[in-house]
Scaffold this motif. Structure first.
Motif, short mmCIF file in Angstrom:
data_model
loop_
_atom_site.label_atom_id
_atom_site.label_comp_id
_atom_site.label_asym_id
_atom_site.label_seq_id
_atom_site.Cartn_x
_atom_site.Cartn_y
_atom_site.Cartn_z
N GLN A 20 67.35 21.64 59.28
CA GLN A 20 66.54 20.51 59.14
C GLN A 20 65.15 20.39 60.11
N THR A 21 64.58 21.50 60.18
CA THR A 21 63.46 21.46 61.31
C THR A 21 62.43 22.36 60.79
N LEU A 22 60.96 22.18 61.10
CA LEU A 22 60.05 22.73 60.50
C LEU A 22 59.01 23.26 61.69
N GLU A 23 58.94 24.45 61.76
CA GLU A 23 57.93 24.90 62.82
C GLU A 23 56.40 24.74 62.55
N TYR A 24 55.75 24.06 63.66
CA TYR A 24 54.37 23.81 63.36
C TYR A 24 53.70 25.05 64.40
N SER A 25 52.58 25.93 63.90
CA SER A 25 51.90 26.86 64.69
C SER A 25 50.80 26.19 65.51
N PHE A 26 50.51 26.60 66.65
CA PHE A 26 49.42 26.33 67.25
C PHE A 26 48.94 27.65 68.02
N PRO A 27 47.83 27.72 68.34
CA PRO A 27 47.08 28.90 68.91
C PRO A 27 47.97 29.64 70.01
N PHE A 28 48.79 28.76 70.86
CA PHE A 28 49.31 29.65 71.93
C PHE A 28 51.00 29.05 71.97
N SER A 29 51.45 28.36 71.14
CA SER A 29 52.59 28.15 70.97
C SER A 29 53.29 27.53 69.51
N LYS A 30 54.26 27.36 69.51
CA LYS A 30 54.87 26.82 68.32
C LYS A 30 55.97 25.57 68.49
N PHE A 31 55.97 24.72 67.74
CA PHE A 31 57.01 23.41 68.18
C PHE A 31 57.53 23.14 66.78
N SER A 32 58.85 22.93 66.99
CA SER A 32 59.75 22.56 65.82
C SER A 32 59.66 21.17 65.80
#
Length: 526
Positions: free
Chosen positions: A377-389
């Protein structure tokens, strides 16, 4: 009786803001909170007063309103990463400059000099029509008739809506009560009441597009409050199972009961964890005619009638390889994906359009994203230099023709067993569905909402815990293949069964019944 405050706010909210400003004697930094409190008292005390404000939605798009109209927007927060916007809080003559007043002034009317202390910040974010909000839920929230003369609405920044090419409204939301805005998160469902304008997305960029902007006077985050007493709904369960079975599952009562358990689930505890199990309905036939291979299963229409938040994704290699399922930031702009949906959304993933072919890297990443939602029950958001769940709370149902899904591993697999007389009813149009009367359908919806609330509070008594421990020891003695994982699975099933019966605790009877239900699933041919 309609209050004078309500009439004034509806007729000219800008004038009301100015009058509040002129009479305000406190710290100017507290004025936005004062405005929010005033308009909350006027509009958010009851649904009746809230509905006095005209809606902003696909049937009443931004272009159908005049400049600085008062509107309410029931939307999902899609992006909170925008930089705060500066505005001039105080104008000459002791006039208020917030809520789009100073931003929309002609340059000739700007004060020649001003105190830099009067420059304040407003929180800016992007919100969209709630993805997956079903038609009946939208109608429940909107009492206004559709505007037949509304201009055709092409939403700006369509990449910020989770469902590609779907009609929706996107709007830049500006909140002046910054403290209240800090608690808003992506995928929150919020009702905003504010003044609608049309402005440059970024005033510092000359080529920035013009977008609808909502200057928020007050807002309310959606809560899952009780609607109906559970005692009055207890008798609904059997009728709901029968209707789902006969209309959408070929008369399979066992599969319908498992589906009801799935619809009762929500995130209960992330630490343990106790998360909604995903379910596969296997051996689900494809449409009989190849020409109707893209037809939606009847279950799609049934779930649309029952749930407030529901989304159908007809999987194919083309969709998996081409579309985005996870949000991704591109050029400092968060693009959305199918899985960026509000908590307590139900997803139906159908595999009848999947043909032989190759999955490219994007398709593999999309499958991983769905599996991560089901497992953690987590979704990864992608950013240019990192990823956050980011945390999710999504119920996932998969329909597949084979004995298991071609892509996903689910916690529960139920092979479908249809009755000969109803096996051809799995693919019907919306018009062909035999829907119950309005009273019964409302009871079904209330029952499912009550079951979700129950799942969050179900307890296991000490007596039942002792019985479960002894039962598990006995099963291990009889069958060495029984593992601790089997025990955990059955305990989840028991909690779900209790919730679907609107019970507050797992009793010994419910435990034994959950074992029989699981056994009936396991004995079916895979």
């Amino acid at each position: 009786m309609v209050s004078a405050l309500l009439i004034d706010a509806l007729n000219d909210p800008t004038k009301v803001v100015q009058e509040l400003y002129e009479g305000f004697t406190g710290n100017v930094d507290q004025f936005p909170a004062f405005v929010a409190s005033h308009f909350s008292e006027v509009f958010l005390k009851s649904d009746d007063t809230l509905r006095q404000v005209l809606p902003l939605d696909v049937n009443h798009p931004p272009g159908s309103y005049t400049h600085r109209s008062l509107v309410r927007f029931h939307g999902m927060v899609q992006d909170t990463s925008s930089s705060p916007e500066m505005y001039l809080a105080s104008l000459s003559g002791s006039k208020c400059g917030g809520w789009g007043i100073s931003q929309n002034m002609p340059a000739s009317e700007w004060p020649s000099n001003f105190d830099y202390c009067d420059l304040k910040e407003a929180t800016a974010l992007w919100a969209v029509t709630v993805p997956g909000q079903t038609t009946w839920r939208t109608e429940e929230l909107t009492t206004q008739p559709n505007s037949s003369n509304s201009p055709c609405h092409g939403p700006p920044r369509p990449h910020k809506f989770p469902v590609p090419n779907a009609p929706h409204v996107g709007v830049q939301v500006k909140i002046y009560d910054n403290e209240a805005a800090q608690s808003l998160k992506t995928t929150d469902i919020v009702t905003f009441i504010g003044i609608l304008t049309s402005e440059s997305l970024d005033s510092e960029v000359e080529s920035s597009p013009t977008v609808p902007a909502l200057h928020v006077l007050c807002h309310r985050v959606q809560s899952t409050s009780d609607h109906s007493p559970t005692e009055e709904l207890a008798s609904v369960r059997d009728n709901l199972i029968k209707w789902i079975a006969n209309e959408a599952l070929g008369g399979d009562d066992v599969a319908a009961e498992w589906l009801l358990l799935e619809l009762s689930a929500k995130v209960y505890n992330r630490a343990t964890p106790l998360l909604p199990p995903s379910i596969t309905l296997s051996r689900f036939p494809v449409p009989a005619s190849s020409s109707s291979s893209s037809a939606s299963p009847t279950l799609h229409h049934v779930l649309s009638d029952l749930l407030p938040q529901y989304l159908n994704i007809p999987l194919s290699l083309d969709i998996l390889n081409r579309e985005s399922f996870s949000p991704e930031s591109k050029d400092e702009d968060l693009h959305s994906g199918y899985l960026q949906v509000p908590h307590e959304t139900t997803l139906l993933l159908t595999e009848n359009n999947v043909r032989e072919g190759k999955l490219v890297e994007k398709g593999i990443m999309n499958i991983r994203a769905v599996q991560e939602v089901m497992d953690a029950q987590t979704l990864e958001y992608s950013f240019p230099f990192s990823k956050f769940s980011f945390q999710t709370d999504i119920v996932t149902i998969i329909l597949c023709e084979g004995r298991k899904s071609a892509f996903f591993q689910t916690g529960i697999v139920v092979p479908l067993e249809t009755k000969p007389s109803l096996g051809t009813e799995l693919y019907k149009t919306k018009e062909q569905v035999n829907s119950p009367d309005t009273t019964t359908l409302t009871a079904f919806r209330s029952f499912l909402a009550a079951a979700k609330r129950c799942f969050a509070t179900v307890q296991i008594t000490e007596e039942t815990s002792q019985h479960i421990r002894e039962d598990f020891v006995r099963q291990r003695q009889e069958d060495k293949s029984v593992t601790a994982e089997d025990l955990i699975h059955l305990m989840k099933v028991a909690r779900l069964l209790a919730a679907s019966m609107l019970e507050q605790e797992v009793t010994i009877d419910i435990w034994e019944r959950s074992k029989r239900l699981d056994a009936s699933r396991r004995t079916r041919s895979p």
